[in-house]
Design a protein around this motif. Structure first.
Motif, PDB file in Angstrom:
ATOM      1  N   ALA A  43      -2.276   2.658  12.053  1.00 39.20           N
ATOM      2  CA  ALA A  43      -2.341   2.664  10.587  1.00 39.20           C
ATOM      3  C   ALA A  43      -2.973   3.962  10.101  1.00 39.20           C
ATOM      4  O   ALA A  43      -3.923   4.458  10.704  1.00 39.20           O
ATOM      5  CB  ALA A  43      -3.150   1.472  10.098  1.00 39.20           C
ATOM      6  N   PRO A  44      -2.469   4.539   9.006  1.00 36.79           N
ATOM      7  CA  PRO A  44      -3.083   5.753   8.474  1.00 36.79           C
ATOM      8  C   PRO A  44      -4.425   5.444   7.829  1.00 36.79           C
ATOM      9  O   PRO A  44      -4.673   4.316   7.379  1.00 36.79           O
ATOM     10  CB  PRO A  44      -2.068   6.229   7.424  1.00 36.79           C
ATOM     11  N   VAL A  45      -5.291   6.437   7.770  1.00 39.67           N
ATOM     12  CA  VAL A  45      -6.610   6.259   7.167  1.00 39.67           C
ATOM     13  C   VAL A  45      -6.497   5.782   5.726  1.00 39.67           C
ATOM     14  O   VAL A  45      -7.315   4.975   5.252  1.00 39.67           O
ATOM     15  CB  VAL A  45      -7.394   7.587   7.242  1.00 39.67           C
ATOM     16  N   SER A  46      -5.470   6.228   5.028  1.00 34.27           N
ATOM     17  CA  SER A  46      -5.307   5.867   3.616  1.00 34.27           C
ATOM     18  C   SER A  46      -5.151   4.365   3.415  1.00 34.27           C
ATOM     19  O   SER A  46      -5.382   3.853   2.313  1.00 34.27           O
ATOM     20  CB  SER A  46      -4.098   6.590   3.023  1.00 34.27           C
ATOM     21  N   SER A  50      -6.278  -0.126   0.707  1.00 35.24           N
ATOM     22  CA  SER A  50      -5.488  -1.317   0.404  1.00 35.24           C
ATOM     23  C   SER A  50      -6.190  -2.612   0.803  1.00 35.24           C
ATOM     24  O   SER A  50      -5.654  -3.695   0.551  1.00 35.24           O
ATOM     25  CB  SER A  50      -4.134  -1.240   1.131  1.00 35.24           C
ATOM     26  N   ILE A  51      -7.360  -2.518   1.420  1.00 37.73           N
ATOM     27  CA  ILE A  51      -8.078  -3.714   1.882  1.00 37.73           C
ATOM     28  C   ILE A  51      -9.152  -4.070   0.858  1.00 37.73           C
ATOM     29  O   ILE A  51     -10.131  -3.336   0.708  1.00 37.73           O
ATOM     30  CB  ILE A  51      -8.707  -3.471   3.264  1.00 37.73           C
ATOM     31  N   PRO A  52      -8.984  -5.171   0.113  1.00 40.46           N
ATOM     32  CA  PRO A  52      -9.952  -5.541  -0.926  1.00 40.46           C
ATOM     33  C   PRO A  52     -11.367  -5.670  -0.386  1.00 40.46           C
ATOM     34  O   PRO A  52     -11.589  -6.282   0.659  1.00 40.46           O
ATOM     35  CB  PRO A  52      -9.420  -6.898  -1.420  1.00 40.46           C
ATOM     36  N   GLY A  53     -12.317  -5.062  -1.092  1.00 44.07           N
ATOM     37  CA  GLY A  53     -13.725  -5.198  -0.755  1.00 44.07           C
ATOM     38  C   GLY A  53     -14.204  -4.333   0.380  1.00 44.07           C
ATOM     39  O   GLY A  53     -15.397  -4.340   0.715  1.00 44.07           O
ATOM     40  N   PHE A 219       0.905  -6.086   9.585  1.00 49.16           N
ATOM     41  CA  PHE A 219      -0.404  -5.480   9.334  1.00 49.16           C
ATOM     42  C   PHE A 219      -0.481  -4.891   7.931  1.00 49.16           C
ATOM     43  O   PHE A 219      -1.415  -5.168   7.181  1.00 49.16           O
ATOM     44  CB  PHE A 219      -0.710  -4.401  10.373  1.00 49.16           C
ATOM     45  N   PHE A 220       0.490  -4.082   7.561  1.00 45.85           N
ATOM     46  CA  PHE A 220       0.448  -3.451   6.249  1.00 45.85           C
ATOM     47  C   PHE A 220       0.593  -4.475   5.119  1.00 45.85           C
ATOM     48  O   PHE A 220       0.110  -4.254   4.014  1.00 45.85           O
ATOM     49  CB  PHE A 220       1.532  -2.378   6.136  1.00 45.85           C
ATOM     50  N   GLY A 221       1.246  -5.599   5.408  1.00 44.62           N
ATOM     51  CA  GLY A 221       1.322  -6.679   4.435  1.00 44.62           C
ATOM     52  C   GLY A 221       0.145  -7.630   4.538  1.00 44.62           C
ATOM     53  O   GLY A 221       0.085  -8.621   3.811  1.00 44.62           O
ATOM     54  N   GLN A 222      -0.794  -7.343   5.438  1.00 48.35           N
ATOM     55  CA  GLN A 222      -1.950  -8.195   5.715  1.00 48.35           C
ATOM     56  C   GLN A 222      -1.502  -9.635   5.957  1.00 48.35           C
ATOM     57  O   GLN A 222      -2.124 -10.593   5.507  1.00 48.35           O
ATOM     58  CB  GLN A 222      -2.986  -8.091   4.589  1.00 48.35           C
ATOM     59  N   ASP A 223      -0.411  -9.750   6.704  1.00 45.44           N
ATOM     60  CA  ASP A 223       0.187 -11.044   7.034  1.00 45.44           C
ATOM     61  C   ASP A 223       0.022 -11.278   8.532  1.00 45.44           C
ATOM     62  O   ASP A 223       0.877 -10.925   9.338  1.00 45.44           O
ATOM     63  CB  ASP A 223       1.666 -11.049   6.642  1.00 45.44           C
ATOM     64  N   PRO A 298     -13.345 -15.079   4.210  1.00 44.54           N
ATOM     65  CA  PRO A 298     -12.558 -13.904   3.841  1.00 44.54           C
ATOM     66  C   PRO A 298     -13.129 -13.207   2.618  1.00 44.54           C
ATOM     67  O   PRO A 298     -13.677 -13.832   1.714  1.00 44.54           O
ATOM     68  CB  PRO A 298     -11.173 -14.481   3.556  1.00 44.54           C
ATOM     69  N   VAL A 299     -12.991 -11.889   2.590  1.00 45.88           N
ATOM     70  CA  VAL A 299     -13.395 -11.097   1.430  1.00 45.88           C
ATOM     71  C   VAL A 299     -12.163 -10.826   0.589  1.00 45.88           C
ATOM     72  O   VAL A 299     -11.207 -10.220   1.065  1.00 45.88           O
ATOM     73  CB  VAL A 299     -14.039  -9.765   1.872  1.00 45.88           C
ATOM     74  N   LYS A 300     -12.174 -11.283  -0.638  1.00 45.84           N
ATOM     75  CA  LYS A 300     -11.032 -11.126  -1.535  1.00 45.84           C
ATOM     76  C   LYS A 300     -11.250  -9.993  -2.519  1.00 45.84           C
ATOM     77  O   LYS A 300     -12.373  -9.697  -2.865  1.00 45.84           O
ATOM     78  CB  LYS A 300     -10.762 -12.432  -2.289  1.00 45.84           C
TER      79      LYS A 300
END
Length: 300
Positions: A43-46, A50-53, A219-223, A298-300
């Motif tokens: 995954a790129p650093v950027s 996209s990860i809340p919190g 992963f990118f869809g956090q699924d 989970p952190v939302k």
């Protein structure tokens, strides 16, 4: 070579059960919460944005841990250990391990991925002493980079959190040593099994590309359910990881971390970044921490 080695060292283990990457660890007398995030090495650093919190969790932590303290990869002695582990034992060459037919299949795959194969004397000189396991990991990385030309192996997602910690003067730690990870990745598999797994990789390009794409989408869809499905897919042949191999790569390490983490997070609020495959499931790190008495949410 240093960046490539760090990428290869962390090129294992993703599975999942819930659509969430960042988790808070609290309760059981903790004065302040700690956090654990599931990572993926390609995954790129950027993607951190996209990860809340995530930014707040990283700011609130007083120390940052990873599977490995990445500063060890800047040490010449540690790099030598890695390089030695990727090299075949004295008297062995890649050609001596492969049949004529296997060499032909490998050459065809290398030509497609690298634009050259073992018929090139310079490439052959470099590759003849590389173990099948190390060669397979390099080919996996090349396959990804060909499909994603913007990928920069110098900016690895796994190392991002420790880089931030270093910039802010926060302590950095690792759950494992280079010696241990070398043994896990390269020391616990026979050369015969390494050859078998290398052939599994080069013989089924369509499966490998589809599987990698499913993992990336998950992963990118956090699924994590999609990731779990991709990694639990069985071919019902010797290409599948054995239960013993999966235990060595995932579950035994989870159990060890779960024993060590209570003392670490009691000492200081900690931000922990580990491969997302270590988090879910009954034998996953999240559930093991719950069984140890912590609240893991989970952190939302």
């Amino acid at each position: 070579m240093k960046k490539l080695l760090s990428a290869l060292l962390l090129l294992f283990a993703i599975t999942g059960a819930q659509a969430q990457l960042l988790w808070k660890i609290s309760g059981k007398g903790l004065a302040k919460p700690s956090y654990v995030v599931g990572t993926y090495h390609l995954a790129p650093v950027s993607f951190a944005d996209s990860i809340p919190g995530l930014e707040a969790a990283l700011d609130n932590a007083e120390q940052v841990y990873g599977e490995l303290d990445m500063r060890q990869l800047s040490d010449a002695a540690q790099l030598t250990k890695l390089q030695t582990a990727m090299i075949l034992p004295e008297g062995k060459t890649l050609s001596s391990l492969l049949t004529k037919e296997q060499k032909e299949r490998l050459n065809a795959a290398m030509l497609e991925l690298l634009g050259a194969n073992m018929s090139n004397p310079m490439l052959a000189q470099q590759m003849e002493k590389v173990s099948p396991a190390a060669l397979m990991q390099q080919l996996v990385l090349v396959m990804y980079m060909k499909k994603h030309p913007g990928f920069d192996p110098r900016k690895l997602f796994d190392g991002y959190f420790q880089s931030v910690a270093a910039e802010k003067g926060k302590p950095i730690g690792g759950l494992e040593t280079v010696d241990f990870q070398v043994e896990v990745l390269f020391g616990g598999t026979t050369l015969e099994r390494q050859v078998e797994q290398l052939m599994c990789f080069i013989d089924d390009k369509e499966y490998n590309e589809r599987n990698m794409n499913l993992i990336l989408e998950g992963f990118f869809g956090q699924d994590l359910q999609k990731i779990e499905k991709a990694l639990n897919e069985k071919r019902n042949n010797s290409c599948d990881l054995t239960p013993e191999e999966y235990d060595r790569l995932i579950y035994a390490r989870n159990a060890d971390w779960a024993k060590r983490l209570p003392d670490i997070i009691q000492e200081k609020p900690t931000f922990l970044a580990v491969g997302v495959g270590h988090l879910p499931g009954e034998r996953g790190l999240l559930e093991l921490l719950r069984k140890a008495g912590f609240d893991v949410t989970p952190v939302k």
